[in-house]
Design a protein around this motif. Sequence first.
Motif, PDB file in Angstrom:
ATOM      1  N   GLY A  54       0.808  -1.210   0.000  1.00 23.74           N
ATOM      2  CA  GLY A  54       0.000   0.000   0.000  1.00 23.74           C
ATOM      3  C   GLY A  54       0.842   1.261   0.000  1.00 23.74           C
ATOM      4  N   PHE A  55       1.956   1.223   0.712  1.00 24.49           N
ATOM      5  CA  PHE A  55       2.852   2.380   0.757  1.00 24.49           C
ATOM      6  C   PHE A  55       3.393   2.692  -0.635  1.00 24.49           C
ATOM      7  N   LEU A  56       3.775   1.647  -1.370  1.00 20.32           N
ATOM      8  CA  LEU A  56       4.281   1.846  -2.732  1.00 20.32           C
ATOM      9  C   LEU A  56       3.178   2.331  -3.671  1.00 20.32           C
ATOM     10  N   MET A  57       1.966   1.829  -3.487  1.00 21.12           N
ATOM     11  CA  MET A  57       0.851   2.263  -4.333  1.00 21.12           C
ATOM     12  C   MET A  57       0.516   3.732  -4.103  1.00 21.12           C
ATOM     13  N   PHE A  58       0.525   4.161  -2.846  1.00 22.70           N
ATOM     14  CA  PHE A  58       0.315   5.580  -2.557  1.00 22.70           C
ATOM     15  C   PHE A  58       1.432   6.411  -3.181  1.00 22.70           C
ATOM     16  N   GLY A  59       2.668   5.893  -3.094  1.00 25.74           N
ATOM     17  CA  GLY A  59       3.797   6.606  -3.685  1.00 25.74           C
ATOM     18  C   GLY A  59       3.635   6.789  -5.183  1.00 25.74           C
ATOM     19  N   VAL A  60       3.174   5.751  -5.867  1.00 22.72           N
ATOM     20  CA  VAL A  60       2.940   5.834  -7.312  1.00 22.72           C
ATOM     21  C   VAL A  60       1.845   6.858  -7.614  1.00 22.72           C
ATOM     22  N   LEU A  61       0.785   6.855  -6.805  1.00 18.78           N
ATOM     23  CA  LEU A  61      -0.305   7.820  -6.999  1.00 18.78           C
ATOM     24  C   LEU A  61       0.200   9.253  -6.886  1.00 18.78           C
ATOM     25  N   PHE A  62       0.954   9.538  -5.840  1.00 14.26           N
ATOM     26  CA  PHE A  62       1.479  10.892  -5.655  1.00 14.26           C
ATOM     27  C   PHE A  62       2.472  11.255  -6.762  1.00 14.26           C
ATOM     28  N   TRP A  63       3.230  10.275  -7.245  1.00 14.88           N
ATOM     29  CA  TRP A  63       4.181  10.534  -8.322  1.00 14.88           C
ATOM     30  C   TRP A  63       3.450  10.901  -9.615  1.00 14.88           C
ATOM     31  N   ILE A  64       2.360  10.196  -9.907  1.00 12.44           N
ATOM     32  CA  ILE A  64       1.567  10.493 -11.104  1.00 12.44           C
ATOM     33  C   ILE A  64       0.968  11.900 -11.010  1.00 12.44           C
ATOM     34  N   ILE A  65       0.464  12.248  -9.828  1.00 13.80           N
ATOM     35  CA  ILE A  65      -0.102  13.590  -9.638  1.00 13.80           C
ATOM     36  C   ILE A  65       0.966  14.662  -9.814  1.00 13.80           C
ATOM     37  N   ALA A  66       2.128  14.444  -9.210  1.00 12.76           N
ATOM     38  CA  ALA A  66       3.195  15.448  -9.239  1.00 12.76           C
ATOM     39  C   ALA A  66       3.734  15.674 -10.645  1.00 12.76           C
ATOM     40  N   ARG A  67       3.704  14.654 -11.487  1.00 15.55           N
ATOM     41  CA  ARG A  67       4.254  14.772 -12.832  1.00 15.55           C
ATOM     42  C   ARG A  67       3.340  15.535 -13.785  1.00 15.55           C
ATOM     43  N   GLN A  68       2.093  15.747 -13.392  1.00 16.80           N
ATOM     44  CA  GLN A  68       1.129  16.353 -14.309  1.00 16.80           C
ATOM     45  C   GLN A  68       1.488  17.788 -14.656  1.00 16.80           C
ATOM     46  N   SER A  69       1.970  18.551 -13.671  1.00 21.86           N
ATOM     47  CA  SER A  69       2.365  19.947 -13.915  1.00 21.86           C
ATOM     48  C   SER A  69       3.253  20.411 -12.779  1.00 21.86           C
ATOM     49  N   PHE A  70       3.912  21.545 -12.986  1.00 27.07           N
ATOM     50  CA  PHE A  70       4.786  22.103 -11.957  1.00 27.07           C
ATOM     51  C   PHE A  70       3.985  22.481 -10.714  1.00 27.07           C
ATOM     52  N   VAL A  71       2.815  23.082 -10.910  1.00 28.18           N
ATOM     53  CA  VAL A  71       1.985  23.506  -9.784  1.00 28.18           C
ATOM     54  C   VAL A  71       1.539  22.301  -8.968  1.00 28.18           C
ATOM     55  N   LEU A  72       1.072  21.249  -9.643  1.00 28.03           N
ATOM     56  CA  LEU A  72       0.647  20.054  -8.924  1.00 28.03           C
ATOM     57  C   LEU A  72       1.827  19.369  -8.242  1.00 28.03           C
TER      58      LEU A  72
END
Length: 236
Positions: free
Chosen positions: A179-197
């Motif tokens: 679960g920790f790795l899955m949350f990490g992947v989720l946050f990584w996908i969000i962060a890559r969308q744009s500089f602001v995100l």
Amino acid sequence: KKFFSNHAYFVPLFSVLYPLLLFVVFTVLIAINGSRIALVAQAFVFLIFLVKQFSVRSIVILLMLLIPVATIGLQENKEKLATVTDRMQNLFRIENVEMIGDVWAKIDTELDPVGNDVVFYDDETQDQSWWMRIHKWTYALKIYVEHPISYLQGVGPGFATAALDGGIIRIFVEYGIIGFLMFGVLFWIIARQSFVLGMMTIVLLVNMIFFDAYLAYKPMSLLFLMIGFGYSKNVL
């Protein structure tokens, strides 16, 4: 339109000064509010913004301009900030580090950590918020460590009391390594969308050190609103 065409320097100047003004205003407001981890997150993303937007020389000049302004704002609220400075001093005392081992050795995992403190609180040498969190974090981590069968999938959602005051630790003990790795992947996908995100994600993760921020509906509603807006803007 005519104004901007006649004052071409206005737009780039405004685009530079506006985020700097926001930084000063919100830094003072956060300091008055007394949230130390929010100040850390604010400073961290601001440094990233400076490095991305300006040269080293420009950064030095901007800091020389901003520091006096921020200092004046903080001086005007000296009494309200006295509590914050005192708490910061207590936070970095060696007693707070030594307390971790004491709590780990003495804590009873059969009892709720809230109200069953095993280390006496000393307001002169210890930080109260750290003292409270160490009991909660040690309780959750010790139960997780003592049950190897839960290492992969975690102990279960909601296990770590109503307010563990540490979102990263909560995710790890409740959802395990997977679960920790899955949350990490989720946050990584969000962060890559744009500089602001990306900056919003960093702020969220920094605050999750001391708060269960990912369970708070207000910051998460704003984050998901920005995600949807950013995605539609990129797709359309």
